[in-house]
Design an enzyme around this catalytic site. Structure first.
Site, PDB file in Angstrom:
ATOM      1  NE  ARG A  52      -1.381   8.191 -10.285  1.00 22.62           N
ATOM      2  CZ  ARG A  52      -2.206   7.848  -9.442  1.00 22.62           C
ATOM      3  NH1 ARG A  52      -1.909   7.468  -8.317  1.00 22.62           N
ATOM      4  NH2 ARG A  52      -3.657   7.911  -9.628  1.00 22.62           N
ATOM      5  CD  GLU A 107      -3.154   0.698   0.445  1.00 25.66           C
ATOM      6  OE1 GLU A 107      -2.791   1.666  -0.277  1.00 25.66           O
ATOM      7  OE2 GLU A 107      -4.304   0.799   0.687  1.00 25.66           O
ATOM      8  CG  ASP A 108      -0.632   4.525  -1.629  1.00 23.28           C
ATOM      9  OD1 ASP A 108      -1.640   3.957  -1.036  1.00 23.28           O
ATOM     10  OD2 ASP A 108      -1.557   5.054  -2.769  1.00 23.28           O
ATOM     11  CG  PHE A 151      -4.296  15.124  -0.148  1.00 26.16           C
ATOM     12  CD1 PHE A 151      -5.054  14.367   0.110  1.00 26.16           C
ATOM     13  CD2 PHE A 151      -3.621  15.621  -1.280  1.00 26.16           C
ATOM     14  CE1 PHE A 151      -5.594  13.644  -1.176  1.00 26.16           C
ATOM     15  CE2 PHE A 151      -4.017  15.023  -2.333  1.00 26.16           C
ATOM     16  CZ  PHE A 151      -4.820  13.824  -2.509  1.00 26.16           C
ATOM     17  CG  ASP A 157      -6.939   8.926   4.908  1.00 27.95           C
ATOM     18  OD1 ASP A 157      -6.378   9.398   5.839  1.00 27.95           O
ATOM     19  OD2 ASP A 157      -7.764   9.510   4.335  1.00 27.95           O
TER      20      ASP A 157
HETATM   21  P1  5GP Z   1      -8.404   4.535   3.165  1.00 29.39           P
HETATM   22  O1  5GP Z   1      -9.162   3.445   2.638  1.00 29.39           O
HETATM   23  O2  5GP Z   1      -7.097   4.130   4.328  1.00 29.39           O
HETATM   24  O3  5GP Z   1      -9.287   5.644   3.716  1.00 29.39           O
HETATM   25  O4  5GP Z   1      -7.460   5.266   1.966  1.00 29.39           O
HETATM   26  C1  5GP Z   1      -6.604   4.753   1.430  1.00 29.39           C
HETATM   27  C2  5GP Z   1      -6.404   5.598  -0.160  1.00 29.39           C
HETATM   28  O5  5GP Z   1      -6.904   6.695  -0.150  1.00 29.39           O
HETATM   29  C3  5GP Z   1      -4.934   5.230  -0.397  1.00 29.39           C
HETATM   30  O6  5GP Z   1      -4.621   4.152  -0.880  1.00 29.39           O
HETATM   31  C4  5GP Z   1      -4.924   6.569  -1.250  1.00 29.39           C
HETATM   32  O7  5GP Z   1      -5.177   6.060  -2.415  1.00 29.39           O
HETATM   33  C5  5GP Z   1      -5.823   7.602  -0.775  1.00 29.39           C
HETATM   34  N1  5GP Z   1      -5.146   8.544   0.019  1.00 29.39           N
HETATM   35  C6  5GP Z   1      -5.220   8.764   1.593  1.00 29.39           C
HETATM   36  N2  5GP Z   1      -4.618   9.536   1.973  1.00 29.39           N
HETATM   37  C7  5GP Z   1      -4.149  10.278   0.777  1.00 29.39           C
HETATM   38  C8  5GP Z   1      -3.209  11.496   0.672  1.00 29.39           C
HETATM   39  O8  5GP Z   1      -2.798  12.239   1.679  1.00 29.39           O
HETATM   40  N3  5GP Z   1      -2.778  11.623  -0.658  1.00 29.39           N
HETATM   41  C9  5GP Z   1      -3.052  10.837  -1.438  1.00 29.39           C
HETATM   42  N4  5GP Z   1      -3.005  11.262  -2.806  1.00 29.39           N
HETATM   43  N5  5GP Z   1      -4.033   9.991  -1.462  1.00 29.39           N
HETATM   44  C10 5GP Z   1      -4.372   9.585  -0.297  1.00 29.39           C
END
Ligand code: 5GP
Length: 171
Positions: free
Chosen positions: A159, A93-94, A146, A97
């Site tokens: 990206r 995972e990147d 963000f 959140d």
């Molecule tokens: P979660 O399901 O944990 O809320 O969200 C995960 C996904 O939300 C990540 O894989 C990413 O695609 C997006 N995301 C969450 N925070 C950020 C952020 O600060 N920047 C970006 N570009 N994407 C985010």
């Protein structure tokens, strides 16, 4: 744009994570499952530090914007190409959140009976968590801002930045 994590700090952390992963898996075959598109650079850099017993596959979930808060549903846009049954899988995972995407994917992939399923994430925003998650290998904890770069986008842009930056209003 304010740089939060430099290119060299990312490189050092990726090497460190790979070293730990190599020790944990030894000579076992390992399938790296990248979550598109944000994990592309992290996955490829990580893979270069791992041994020869690595294969790669990719999965893509629906765009999280809007839908996530209203429905809480994560949909699969692109599924894996190959079966993971009986295989050691490391989900790449990147950023974690709220934890929704990760929990959903973990549940989905568990139904396919891998030999093991672990998670590596480059970034985590612990302050934003709404769903309890387990991250087996983590790069950096960051504040609830963000961020873009090193795979992470804003409307498909940024990206390709080699560092992680906080996107300011002016940018
Ligand atoms: P979660 O399901 O944990 O809320 O969200 C995960 C996904 O939300 C990540 O894989 C990413 O695609 C997006 N995301 C969450 N925070 C950020 C952020 O600060 N920047 C970006 N570009 N994407 C985010």
């Amino acid at each position: 744009m304010e740089i939060l994590i430099s290119e060299s700090d990312i490189a050092a952390k990726v090497a460190e994570l790979a070293e730990t992963i190599r020790k944990d898996y030894g000579l076992a075959d390992l399938v790296l499952v990248g979550i598109l598109k944000g994990s592309i650079f992290f996955l490829s850099d990580l893979a270069k530090h791992l041994g020869v017993n690595v294969t790669m596959d990719f999965i893509q979930t629906s765009s999280y914007a809007g839908e996530k808060s209203s429905s809480g549903v994560v949909q699969i846009r692109k599924d894996l190409d190959s079966s993971i049954e009986g295989k050691h899988v490391l989900l790449v995972e990147d950023i974690i959140d709220t934890g929704l995407t990760l929990n959903h994917l973990r549940e989905l992939l568990e139904t396919r009976k891998p030999a093991s399923l672990k998670v590596v994430s480059l970034l985590s925003k612990p302050g934003a968590r709404k769903h309890e998650t387990q991250i087996d290998y983590l790069g950096f904890e960051i504040p609830e801002k963000f961020v873009v770069g090193y795979g992470l986008d804003y409307a498909e842009r940024y990206r390709n930045l080699p560092f992680i930056a906080v996107l300011t209003d002016e940018a």
